[in-house]
Design a protein around this motif. Structure first.
Motif, short mmCIF file in Angstrom:
data_model
loop_
_atom_site.label_atom_id
_atom_site.label_comp_id
_atom_site.label_asym_id
_atom_site.label_seq_id
_atom_site.Cartn_x
_atom_site.Cartn_y
_atom_site.Cartn_z
N ALA A 317 0.84 -1.22 0.00
CA ALA A 317 0.00 0.00 0.00
C ALA A 317 0.86 1.25 0.00
CB ALA A 317 -0.91 0.01 1.21
N VAL A 319 0.10 5.11 0.93
CA VAL A 319 -0.90 6.02 1.51
C VAL A 319 -0.39 7.45 1.36
CG1 VAL A 319 -2.13 6.73 3.59
CG2 VAL A 319 -1.72 4.30 3.15
N LEU A 336 -4.81 -2.92 6.51
CA LEU A 336 -3.85 -2.02 5.85
C LEU A 336 -2.53 -2.01 6.60
CD1 LEU A 336 -4.07 -0.03 3.36
CD2 LEU A 336 -4.22 1.79 5.04
N LEU A 341 3.90 -0.97 3.87
CA LEU A 341 3.23 0.33 3.75
C LEU A 341 4.21 1.45 3.47
CD1 LEU A 341 0.28 1.35 4.20
CD2 LEU A 341 0.90 1.76 6.56
N TYR A 343 4.25 5.62 3.23
CA TYR A 343 3.40 6.75 3.59
C TYR A 343 4.05 8.07 3.18
CZ TYR A 343 0.95 10.25 6.37
OH TYR A 343 0.25 11.36 6.76
N THR A 350 -0.26 6.85 10.95
CA THR A 350 0.16 6.03 9.80
C THR A 350 1.65 6.20 9.53
OG1 THR A 350 -2.03 6.47 8.90
CG2 THR A 350 -0.47 5.43 7.42
N ALA A 354 4.38 2.98 9.11
CA ALA A 354 4.75 2.63 7.73
C ALA A 354 6.19 2.12 7.65
CB ALA A 354 4.57 3.84 6.84
#
Lengths: 410, 152
Positions: A317, A319, A336, A341, A343, A350, A354
């Motif tokens: 992901a 973001v 998520l 991740l 970010y 978040t 991440a």
């Protein structure tokens, strides 16, 4: 003092001024939400990047973080590119390019209901008015399942309730205000008609009002706990008003009966227009550029629903601009957080979770780019010079990431 | 302090004599509740037989007439900076007309200003509740959704 555009909420106030002297912030016109947003944006102004392995964060250079982010996204077969409701339109355009390059799926908080609402046939009814039109003509205003006192503080004073307009010479004295909600909201203090209804009963109230307005039948008994006198009084005022505007919010969209509620609103507008009066329904959403995200992503993007995140459809992901782990429903946030991740955005929960996190300077400070206000009117940020420290705009980071990924791909 | 026009009316001679500017005694009572007229402005009330009523009316309107420096409290901890008070305040709109159309205020000559995210009273002496107007104006309190403004 210098003119700024506030991106603390979707009103994007452009009539406010700010001065920063020796770290002291002084604003005029900004509401509490906007002023706090500005303060936190100034406090976290210094760009910083970090990578995280086995829960341990290491500070790295922006270049190193971008390389690690590109590597992570390129190794993914099906990444989700989530966020964008706090990003400028220019950044969203780059996001669309990146999604195409990676073969990824793009999603925004609007997928929680607002996108679906705007695709409803209600919005094919020539609802294209702006908030200035509401200020100048809105004679009967109803906040239905939306509470501006909580989320868009200046909405009533700047546009819909209190200001004087071309055809509203006495301001609030020339308007009638209604609020429909499941609880006694602070906005109700300004209202002439206060309807507190049980959750899920919006369409029943709309149906009763439609029958009363169009004259097909008269309300004789309580509807969803609201007495006939109150409903008939509201319907009478709607019939009298030249222009009725409903601002509908999550109470309409997220109460489990979105389709029935939106169809009810459509029937309501048809009924009011049927008696020769103007009627409109406009959405209310607090995220600063949620309307820009919806507009940009409705063109040619592959979008996704939030349930796809929970179902484990993605293997990585990115973001951007949204503190997704705070905003998403618990199950989607958990799913998520378990993905690799990346970010990009202001610091938050978040960024602290991440694998690659790049914290940028907020657009209110960089003063570059455009966003779409709640009514889709495009607002351009204003550049101001009080913040001369090192800046790193979200747009620049996205441009560099896109370039890096394209280079690697080729 | 809220004055009830009906309470004031019940203490008037109720003759609708038209010796004052108001057309009826009820209209006179309403004006008195707003601070626009004084009990002494009613000629029949000064006649013999109405002494007690005149005294009661004077007692009722006295707090409004004596208001000089107090009467409005703004609790900044409750304020959201929505600007409702700025837009509805007749003094603010007269000083800075764009605020009446919803624009954020910038003038420091107004009663209210939204500064650093909250509303502040910067020129209380300009409020219409105080001399020379002495009107029973409460619009800021009426439209303050969070009850940050309190008038007593």
């Amino acid at each position: 003092m210098e003119d700024v555009v506030c991106n603390g909420c979707s009103l994007l106030c452009d009539d406010v001024v700010v001065e920063v002297t020796d770290g002291e912030v002084h604003s005029l016109g900004l509401c509490r939400l906007g002023h706090q947003h500005l303060l936190s944006s100034i406090e976290s102004n210094s760009p910083q990047a970090s990578t995280r392995e086995s829960g341990k964060a290491t500070e790295v250079s922006i270049d190193e973080a971008l390389e690690r982010a590109a590597e992570l996204l390129l190794s993914s077969e099906r990444p989700i590119l989530y966020g964008w409701s706090g990003s400028t339109n220019e950044t969203i355009t780059l996001g669309l390019e990146l999604a195409k390059t990676l073969g990824g799926i793009i999603a925004t908080p609007a997928n929680l209901g607002m996108t679906q609402a705007l695709s409803h046939t209600l919005h094919s009814m020539d609802l294209g008015i702006d908030l200035e039109y509401v200020r100048n003509n809105g004679e009967l205003i109803i906040y239905w399942g939306s509470d501006p006192t909580e989320s868009s503080h200046r909405h009533p004073s700047k546009f819909a309730v209190l200001p004087r307009g071309e055809n509203i010479p006495e301001g609030i004295e020339s308007r009638t205000i209604g609020v429909v909600d499941v609880r006694n909201t602070e906005t109700m203090k300004m209202a002439n008609h206060r309807l507190i209804i049980p959750p899920g009963m919006d369409s029943a109230i709309l149906e009763a009002l439609v029958s009363e307005i169009s004259g097909t039948s008269s309300i004789a008994s309580d509807v969803a706990g609201i007495g006939p006198q109150e409903l008939i009084g509201l319907a009478r005022n709607i019939r009298k008003a030249d222009c009725t505007v409903i601002f509908y919010g999550s109470g309409i969209i997220n109460s489990g009966n979105a389709d029935a509620n939106l169809s009810g609103l459509q029937a309501f507008i048809e009924a009011v227009r049927g008696i020769g009066k103007q009627a409109f329904a406009l959405p209310m959403a607090p995220e600063s550029n949620i309307m820009g995200a919806i507009k940009s992503l409705s063109t040619d993007a592959s979008t996704s629903s939030i349930t796809d995140i929970v179902a484990g459809d993605f293997d990585a992901a990115l973001v951007v601009g949204d503190d997704a782990l705070v905003e998403l429903p618990g199950s989607a946030a958990k799913a998520l957080a378990q993905l690799p991740l990346v970010y990009i955005g202001p610091p938050g929960i978040t960024s602290g979770k991440a694998r690659v996190s790049i914290c940028i300077t907020d657009d209110v400070i960089t003063g570059i780019g455009t966003m779409n206000r709640l009514d889709l009117v495009e607002i351009e940020f204003k550049q101001w010079n009080s913040q001369k420290e090192e800046r790193l705009a979200e747009h620049d980071v996205m441009a560099r990431l896109l370039e890096l990924i394209r280079k690697e791909k080729s | 302090m809220k004055l009830n026009p009906m309470e004031l009316y019940n203490l008037l001679p109720k003759t609708n004599c038209r010796l004052c500017e108001a057309k009826t005694c009820m209209a006179f009572a309403t004006k008195m509740a707003l601070g626009d007229v004084l009990p002494e402005d009613c000629p029949p009330l000064l006649e013999k037989g109405f002494e007690k009523n005149l005294e009661k009316l004077r007692d009722l309107v006295a707090p409004m007439q004596s208001a000089e420096e107090t009467g409005i409290k703004l609790d900044e901890s409750k304020c959201t900076g929505c600007g409702n008070c700025v837009v509805v305040c007749p003094v603010d709109v007269a000083v800075e007309p764009p605020t009446g159309r919803g624009k954020a205020g910038r003038s420091r000559d107004t009663v209210f200003i939204v500064e650093n995210g909250v509303s502040k009273i910067i020129n209380l002496e300009k409020c219409r509740r105080f001399p020379p107007d002495r009107l029973n104006c409460r619009v800021c309190e009426q439209y303050c959704c969070t009850d940050a403004i309190e008038i007593w």
